[in-house]
Design a protein around this motif. Structure first.
Motif, PDB file in Angstrom:
ATOM      1  N   TRP A  48     -35.217  12.412  90.695  1.00  0.00           N
ATOM      2  CA  TRP A  48     -35.830  13.730  90.828  1.00  0.00           C
ATOM      3  C   TRP A  48     -37.287  13.784  90.384  1.00  0.00           C
ATOM      4  N   GLU A  49     -37.655  12.993  89.393  1.00  0.00           N
ATOM      5  CA  GLU A  49     -39.039  13.039  88.921  1.00  0.00           C
ATOM      6  C   GLU A  49     -40.009  12.556  89.994  1.00  0.00           C
ATOM      7  N   GLU A  50     -39.553  11.635  90.840  1.00  0.00           N
ATOM      8  CA  GLU A  50     -40.373  11.129  91.935  1.00  0.00           C
ATOM      9  C   GLU A  50     -40.158  11.928  93.219  1.00  0.00           C
ATOM     10  N   SER A  51     -39.192  12.817  93.218  1.00  0.00           N
ATOM     11  CA  SER A  51     -38.804  13.553  94.428  1.00  0.00           C
ATOM     12  C   SER A  51     -38.841  15.060  94.200  1.00  0.00           C
ATOM     13  N   GLN A  52     -39.781  15.525  93.402  1.00  0.00           N
ATOM     14  CA  GLN A  52     -39.788  16.943  93.030  1.00  0.00           C
ATOM     15  C   GLN A  52     -39.996  17.879  94.213  1.00  0.00           C
ATOM     16  N   PRO A 105     -39.324  24.806  91.567  1.00  0.00           N
ATOM     17  CA  PRO A 105     -39.701  24.669  90.157  1.00  0.00           C
ATOM     18  C   PRO A 105     -38.579  25.084  89.198  1.00  0.00           C
ATOM     19  N   LYS A 106     -37.801  26.091  89.559  1.00  0.00           N
ATOM     20  CA  LYS A 106     -36.683  26.531  88.719  1.00  0.00           C
ATOM     21  C   LYS A 106     -35.619  25.443  88.655  1.00  0.00           C
ATOM     22  N   GLU A 107     -35.302  24.838  89.785  1.00  0.00           N
ATOM     23  CA  GLU A 107     -34.321  23.755  89.810  1.00  0.00           C
ATOM     24  C   GLU A 107     -34.806  22.555  89.000  1.00  0.00           C
ATOM     25  N   ILE A 108     -36.079  22.234  89.111  1.00  0.00           N
ATOM     26  CA  ILE A 108     -36.652  21.120  88.348  1.00  0.00           C
ATOM     27  C   ILE A 108     -36.543  21.393  86.854  1.00  0.00           C
ATOM     28  N   ALA A 109     -36.820  22.630  86.447  1.00  0.00           N
ATOM     29  CA  ALA A 109     -36.702  22.992  85.034  1.00  0.00           C
ATOM     30  C   ALA A 109     -35.268  22.804  84.545  1.00  0.00           C
TER      31      ALA A 109
END
Length: 170
Positions: A90-94, A99-103
């Protein structure tokens, strides 16, 4: 590609793929309490976010049983294969995630891998920017719950591959 055409009942596992124990039968009150915790943690939490954090925590914990369950549940709910596959990176595929899902994913990772230290302030603060207090409390509970399920499944070697979406929620 290999295709598995064998469908086994719970008691028919090959010895190397047999669970160590059916923990839910030996501790039914614990299972019922976990199921209640699971249901309570989902209230007010976006189901997409819930499945993403369950899958990511299960990846980190190497929990094949929960990965089988939650990827199937996510697919049944309309999640894309691409987003599920990219979750491990996920860090390479943001760009695949909001942004909410990443958080939420970052918080799940920080809470799951506590051996790296405490949950960093910036990870918590970013989650707090995207979730109101009630949502954040439920997100934390959902992450704690999937980590507990993972530990039951990994320790007792629950066997993946036999779950059908709608069988039960965990």
């Amino acid at each position: 590609m290999t295709t598995n055409t064998h469908h086994h009942a719970t008691s028919e596992y090959a010895p190397e793929h047999a669970p160590r124990m059916q923990w839910t039968e030996h501790a039914p009150d614990v299972y019922k309490a976990m199921a209640r915790l699971e249901a309570a943690s989902r209230k007010g939490l976006d189901p997409v976010v819930a499945e993403l954090v369950k899958i990511r925590s299960s990846q980190l914990n190497h929990c094949a049983f929960c990965l089988d369950m939650h990827t199937k549940d996510a697919l049944a709910a309309g999640e894309s294969i691409e987003r599920i596959v990219q979750l491990s990176a996920w860090e390479e595929s943001q760009h695949f995630y909001t942004p909410k899902e990443i958080a939420a994913i970052a918080l799940a990772e920080a809470m799951t891998v506590l051996t790296d230290g405490f949950v960093p302030d910036e990870v918590y603060e970013n989650a707090a920017k995207h979730f109101d207090d009630a949502e954040l409390a439920h997100l934390i509970a959902a992450i704690i719950t999937i980590n507990s399920w993972n530990r039951f499944a990994v320790t007792t070697r629950m066997v993946p591959g036999h779950y059908t979406p709608g069988d039960h929620r965990s």
